[in-house]
Design a protein around this motif. Structure first.
Motif, PDB file in Angstrom:
ATOM      1  N   LEU A   1       1.255 -16.060  -0.349  1.00 52.59           N
ATOM      2  CA  LEU A   1       1.545 -15.130  -1.442  1.00 52.59           C
ATOM      3  C   LEU A   1       1.366 -15.765  -2.810  1.00 52.59           C
ATOM      4  N   ALA A   2       0.983 -17.053  -2.817  1.00 53.17           N
ATOM      5  CA  ALA A   2       0.940 -17.807  -4.073  1.00 53.17           C
ATOM      6  C   ALA A   2       0.049 -17.157  -5.123  1.00 53.17           C
ATOM      7  N   GLU A   3      -1.035 -16.523  -4.662  1.00 57.25           N
ATOM      8  CA  GLU A   3      -1.974 -16.000  -5.652  1.00 57.25           C
ATOM      9  C   GLU A   3      -1.865 -14.500  -5.865  1.00 57.25           C
ATOM     10  N   ARG A   4      -0.711 -13.976  -5.509  1.00 58.80           N
ATOM     11  CA  ARG A   4      -0.519 -12.545  -5.662  1.00 58.80           C
ATOM     12  C   ARG A   4      -0.401 -12.189  -7.133  1.00 58.80           C
ATOM     13  N   ARG A   5      -1.057 -11.100  -7.520  1.00 63.34           N
ATOM     14  CA  ARG A   5      -1.077 -10.753  -8.941  1.00 63.34           C
ATOM     15  C   ARG A   5      -0.001  -9.746  -9.329  1.00 63.34           C
ATOM     16  N   GLY A   6       0.718  -9.217  -8.355  1.00 65.71           N
ATOM     17  CA  GLY A   6       1.738  -8.219  -8.712  1.00 65.71           C
ATOM     18  C   GLY A   6       1.107  -6.867  -8.980  1.00 65.71           C
ATOM     19  N   ASP A   7       1.653  -6.183  -9.939  1.00 66.39           N
ATOM     20  CA  ASP A   7       1.332  -4.800 -10.252  1.00 66.39           C
ATOM     21  C   ASP A   7      -0.123  -4.327 -10.201  1.00 66.39           C
ATOM     22  N   VAL A   8      -0.821  -4.540  -9.111  1.00 64.83           N
ATOM     23  CA  VAL A   8      -2.163  -3.963  -9.011  1.00 64.83           C
ATOM     24  C   VAL A   8      -2.184  -2.997  -7.841  1.00 64.83           C
TER      25      VAL A   8
ATOM     26  N   VAL B   1       5.889 -14.562   8.880  1.00 63.91           N
ATOM     27  CA  VAL B   1       4.909 -14.963   7.874  1.00 63.91           C
ATOM     28  C   VAL B   1       4.576 -13.749   7.014  1.00 63.91           C
ATOM     29  N   LEU B   2       4.730 -13.916   5.714  1.00 62.82           N
ATOM     30  CA  LEU B   2       4.405 -12.822   4.802  1.00 62.82           C
ATOM     31  C   LEU B   2       2.992 -13.001   4.259  1.00 62.82           C
ATOM     32  N   VAL B   3       2.193 -11.935   4.346  1.00 58.84           N
ATOM     33  CA  VAL B   3       0.841 -12.020   3.788  1.00 58.84           C
ATOM     34  C   VAL B   3       0.545 -10.751   3.001  1.00 58.84           C
ATOM     35  N   GLU B   4      -0.419 -10.874   2.105  1.00 67.23           N
ATOM     36  CA  GLU B   4      -0.794  -9.712   1.310  1.00 67.23           C
ATOM     37  C   GLU B   4      -1.997  -9.027   1.952  1.00 67.23           C
ATOM     38  N   VAL B   5      -1.883  -7.725   2.162  1.00 66.76           N
ATOM     39  CA  VAL B   5      -3.010  -6.947   2.665  1.00 66.76           C
ATOM     40  C   VAL B   5      -3.619  -6.222   1.474  1.00 66.76           C
TER      41      VAL B   5
ATOM     42  N   THR C   1       6.240  -4.127  -6.455  1.00 69.27           N
ATOM     43  CA  THR C   1       5.977  -5.539  -6.166  1.00 69.27           C
ATOM     44  C   THR C   1       7.091  -6.217  -5.381  1.00 69.27           C
ATOM     45  N   ASP C   2       8.282  -5.634  -5.424  1.00 67.54           N
ATOM     46  CA  ASP C   2       9.399  -6.282  -4.734  1.00 67.54           C
ATOM     47  C   ASP C   2       9.553  -5.785  -3.299  1.00 67.54           C
ATOM     48  N   THR C   3       8.491  -5.156  -2.753  1.00 74.26           N
ATOM     49  CA  THR C   3       8.616  -4.480  -1.472  1.00 74.26           C
ATOM     50  C   THR C   3       7.743  -5.108  -0.385  1.00 74.26           C
ATOM     51  N   VAL C   4       8.311  -5.266   0.807  1.00 71.57           N
ATOM     52  CA  VAL C   4       7.494  -5.636   1.962  1.00 71.57           C
ATOM     53  C   VAL C   4       7.362  -4.417   2.874  1.00 71.57           C
ATOM     54  N   VAL C   5       6.308  -4.398   3.680  1.00 69.15           N
ATOM     55  CA  VAL C   5       6.022  -3.234   4.517  1.00 69.15           C
ATOM     56  C   VAL C   5       5.692  -3.702   5.926  1.00 69.15           C
ATOM     57  N   PHE C   6       6.244  -3.034   6.940  1.00 68.03           N
ATOM     58  CA  PHE C   6       5.801  -3.263   8.306  1.00 68.03           C
ATOM     59  C   PHE C   6       6.138  -2.080   9.191  1.00 68.03           C
ATOM     60  N   GLY C   7       5.388  -1.894  10.258  1.00 65.66           N
ATOM     61  CA  GLY C   7       5.605  -0.783  11.171  1.00 65.66           C
ATOM     62  C   GLY C   7       4.295  -0.426  11.847  1.00 65.66           C
ATOM     63  N   GLU C   8       4.390   0.055  13.083  1.00 69.02           N
ATOM     64  CA  GLU C   8       3.185   0.445  13.805  1.00 69.02           C
ATOM     65  C   GLU C   8       2.986   1.945  13.627  1.00 69.02           C
ATOM     66  N   ILE C   9       1.735   2.376  13.512  1.00 66.02           N
ATOM     67  CA  ILE C   9       1.464   3.806  13.337  1.00 66.02           C
ATOM     68  C   ILE C   9       0.915   4.383  14.627  1.00 66.02           C
ATOM     69  N   GLY C  10       1.497   5.498  15.048  1.00 63.64           N
ATOM     70  CA  GLY C  10       1.016   6.164  16.260  1.00 63.64           C
ATOM     71  C   GLY C  10       0.019   7.250  15.896  1.00 63.64           C
ATOM     72  N   LEU C  11      -0.678   7.760  16.899  1.00 67.84           N
ATOM     73  CA  LEU C  11      -1.719   8.757  16.642  1.00 67.84           C
ATOM     74  C   LEU C  11      -1.166  10.077  16.124  1.00 67.84           C
ATOM     75  N   ALA C  12       0.122  10.327  16.384  1.00 68.52           N
ATOM     76  CA  ALA C  12       0.715  11.568  15.901  1.00 68.52           C
ATOM     77  C   ALA C  12       1.179  11.430  14.456  1.00 68.52           C
TER      78      ALA C  12
ATOM     79  N   GLY D   1      -3.638  -1.108  -4.497  1.00 69.55           N
ATOM     80  CA  GLY D   1      -4.438  -1.529  -3.353  1.00 69.55           C
ATOM     81  C   GLY D   1      -3.940  -2.783  -2.677  1.00 69.55           C
ATOM     82  N   ALA D   2      -2.696  -3.157  -2.904  1.00 71.89           N
ATOM     83  CA  ALA D   2      -2.171  -4.342  -2.226  1.00 71.89           C
ATOM     84  C   ALA D   2      -0.774  -4.057  -1.711  1.00 71.89           C
ATOM     85  N   ALA D   3      -0.481  -4.567  -0.505  1.00 75.14           N
ATOM     86  CA  ALA D   3       0.860  -4.423   0.043  1.00 75.14           C
ATOM     87  C   ALA D   3       1.214  -5.705   0.765  1.00 75.14           C
ATOM     88  N   VAL D   4       2.469  -6.108   0.692  1.00 80.43           N
ATOM     89  CA  VAL D   4       2.875  -7.337   1.382  1.00 80.43           C
ATOM     90  C   VAL D   4       3.383  -6.976   2.767  1.00 80.43           C
ATOM     91  N   PHE D   5       2.753  -7.574   3.766  1.00 77.59           N
ATOM     92  CA  PHE D   5       3.118  -7.316   5.151  1.00 77.59           C
ATOM     93  C   PHE D   5       4.051  -8.409   5.637  1.00 77.59           C
TER      94      PHE D   5
END
Ligand code: TYD
Ligand code: MG
Length: 461
Positions: free
Chosen positions: A281-288, A303-307, A385-396, A290-294
Motif C-alpha cells: 500500500l506504500a504507493e497508494r495515492r488516496g482520493d483517486v 495481506v492488504l493490496v490495492e485493486v 480512502t479509509d475503507t477496505v473491501v472484501f466479499g465474494e460475489i454470487g451470480l445472483a 478506480g481504486a479499492a483496498v482489498f
C-alpha cells in the motif's frame, strides 16, 4: 537375464508408448517422443529375484517429533512449515533470474552456522558464486561449494561417511546421469537425476534443495514429473519490474500449502518483508477513482493490496478486457453480474484491472473489491480512502461470506483503516469490531453506496 525393454516417452506429458510417433497421442505435442530403455525387475511370468523382504508395522507406534533445521529467515521458515525436515527433498521453481540462486545461497549461509552445508552449481562457475556471496556479505560462511553436473560424481562425493545437513543442487535441469543418452534438461534426465539425488537424501538424511526453472508454459520443466517426486514444492514468483518476490508453497508433506513469504530484492540480496501490507500500500495515492483496498488472506496471514480498475470508452468493436494479478474469468463474471443484476453496463468500454504491486490474488473474496474499483472508475467517485473491501460475489448478485473475517479486519485496523465493506455476517460476534462495519448483502447496495451522485442512474435515464 531379461532383455532391456525399449519404450517411447513423451517429453511433455510423460505418456509412454511402444512405438515412436511424431506426435504424442495423449497431449498432442509434436516431436516430443524420445526412446528410453527400461529393464523390468519382474519380467512377465516371473517374480522379482534377489529382493529383500520388507517389514510391515502398525499405524500406531512411537515416532519421534520431526526435528527441523531453522534458518532464522522467518519468511522462509514459515513457508517450509517451520524449518527444514532432514531427509526431505524440496523443489524450488521459478522464472530464470527471479532470485532462486540468491535465496538459496542466503539460506545455506544461514544454516552453515549450525551444520554442514553444500552448494553445487551446475549453471555458474565457482567465481560467479563467490562474487554473489561477496555481494550478499555471506562470503565468510562455511559453505562447501562445487561446480558439477554429473550425478555420478555428486553421488560419489556425497555418499562419504561425514554427515551433511543441507545440499543445494542449482539447477536440476543442468544435471545428467551418464546411463542415459538424452541431453541434460530432458524429462528422462531430469527425472533420473532427481531420483538418484532424492534417494541419497533419504538414505543420508540431508535436506535436498532442487532448483527448477519454469518453462514458458509455467510448468517446472520435466513436465510436473518432479512435483510428484519431492516432498515440498515452492514457487518463487515476482514481476520483473517490481523488486519484491513471493515464495509460495504449492505442495508440502510437512506443513501447510497456502503460506507465502515476502522478500524484497535489494542490491545486497533478498531481505525479508515482515509487513507486506504496508509495502503493497506504500504507493497508494488516496482520493483517486478506480481504486479499492482489498483485505485478503495469504495462508494464515492477512495481506492488504490495492485493486485498480480503469473503465474507458473503447475505440474497438470488441472492447478490451485486460487483467494483471487476478483471474480474467472472474472479471468477466463480475461485469456480467453488474450488468444483469445492477443495471451497470460496461459494454462498449475497455476494462483494465490491476492488482497494484505485482501480487497475484486468487481468492474469490477479492470480487467485491474489484467490483468497487470498477464502479468507482465508472462513476469517477473515489472509494473512501479509509475503507477496505472484501466479499465474494454470487451470480445472483448476492455478496457471500468469506473465511477469516476477523483476521482481515484486524489487519485493516492495524494499518489505520477505519471502515470495511464486507458481506453480511451470519451471527454477530460479541465484542467491539476494530472498525466501522458496513455489511453489504447485494452488489446493488455497493453500487448505490459508491454512486452517491447517481451518475449511473442518470446515464441510464
Ligand atoms: P538469481 O538468484 O541469479 O536468479 P535465478 O537463480 O532465479 O536465475 O538472481 C538474479 C537476479 O537478481 C539478477 O537479475 C540480479 C538480481 N540481484 C540483485 O538485485 N541483488 C543481489 O544482491 C543479487 C545477488 C542479485
Ligand atoms: Mg540461478
Amino acid at each position: 537375464m531379461a532383455k532391456p525393454q525399449t519404450r517411447y516417452v513423451c517429453q511433455s506429458c510423460g505418456a509412454s508408448t511402444a512405438k515412436w510417433a511424431g506426435r504424442c497421442e495423449s497431449c498432442g505435442a509434436w516431436n516430443t517422443i524420445v526412446e528410453e530403455q527400461a529393464e523390468s525387475l519382474a519380467p512377465k511370468g516371473q517374480s522379482a529375484k534377489g529382493g529383500r523382504k520388507i517389514d510391515f508395522v502398525d499405524l500406531a507406534g512411537a515416532s519421534a517429533e520431526i526435528p527441523r533445521a531453522i534458518t532464522g529467515i522467518a519468511e522462509f521458515d514459515r513457508v517450509c512449515g517451520g524449518g527444514l525436515v532432514p531427509g526431505s527433498a524440496i523443489l524450488i521453481g521459478g522464472d530464470p533470474g527471479i532470485g532462486k540462486s540468491t535465496l538459496l545461497l542466503q539460506v545455506v549461509a544461514r544454516l552453515a552456522t549450525k551444520g554442514s552445508t553444500i552448494y553445487i552449481s551446475g549453471e555458474e562457475a565457482i567465481d560467479q558464486v563467490r562474487l554473489r556471496a561477496k555481494r550478499l556479505k555471506v562470503e565468510g560462511a562455511q559453505v562447501a561449494l562445487a561446480a558439477a553436473t554429473s550425478v555420478r560424481d555428486i553421488l560419489a562425493s556425497l555418499d562419504g561417511t561425514d554427515h551433511k545437513d543441507v545440499v543445494v543442487i542449482d539447477s536440476i535441469q543442468t544435471m545428467y546421469v551418464d546411463t542415459l543418452d538424452s541431453a541434460p534438461g530432458t524429462v528422462a534426465q531430469v527425472r533420473a537425476s532427481a531420483q538418484e539425488l532424492i534417494r541419497l537424501a533419504k538414505k543420508r538424511g540431508f535436506a535436498l534443495f532442487l532448483v527448477g526453472h519454469v518453462t514458458k508454459e509455467g510448468v517446472i520443466a520435466g513436465p510436473r514429473v518432479l512435483e510428484h517426486m519431492v516432498d515440498t514444492v515452492l514457487y518463487f514468483e515476482g514481476e520483473r519490474g517490481h523488486h519484491f518476490r513471493i515464495l509460495r508453497a504449492v505442495k508440502n508433506r510437512f506443513g501447510p500449502t497456502d503460506e507465502i513469504g515476502v522478500f524484497e530484492m535489494t542490491d545486497r540480496g533478498l531481505s525479508e518483508v515482515s509487513n507486506p501490507s504496508a509495502l503493497f500500500l506504500a504507493e497508494r495515492r488516496g482520493d483517486v477513482s478506480g481504486a479499492a483496498v482489498f483485505a485478503g488472506m495469504e495462508g494464515t496471514r492477512p495481506v492488504l493490496v490495492e485493486v485498480q480498475a480503469l473503465v474507458a470508452p473503447s475505440p474497438f468493436s470488441t472492447p478490451r478486457r485486460q487483467v494483471v494479478g487476478w483471474d480474467s474469468s472472474r472479471l468477466a463474471m463480475i461485469t456480467a453480474v453488474l450488468d444483469a443484476r445492477c443495471g451497470v453496463s460496461l459494454a462498449g468500454a475497455d476494462v483494465y484491472l490491476n492488482v497494484a504491486g505485482g501480487l497475484k490474488v486468487n481468492e474469490p473474496a477479492a470480487d467485491l473489491a474489484c467490483a468497487a474499483a470498477l464502479i468507482s472508475s465508472l462513476t469517477q467517485t473515489p472509494v473512501p480512502t479509509d475503507t477496505v473491501v472484501f466479499g465474494e460475489i454470487g451470480l445472483a448478485g448476492e455478496v457471500r461470506q468469506v473465511s477469516q473475517t476477523e483476521a482481515r479486519l484486524k489487519e485493516a485496523a492495524k494499518l489505520g483503516f477505519s471502515k470495511a465493506f464486507l458481506p453480511r455476517r451470519r451471527k454477530q460476534r460479541g465484542g467491539d469490531a476494530p472498525l466501522e462495519l458496513v455489511e453489504i448483502d447485494q452488489l446493488a447496495e455497493l453500487v448505490q453506496r459508491l454512486d452517491g451522485e447517481s451518475t449511473l442512474r442518470r446515464k441510464r435515464a
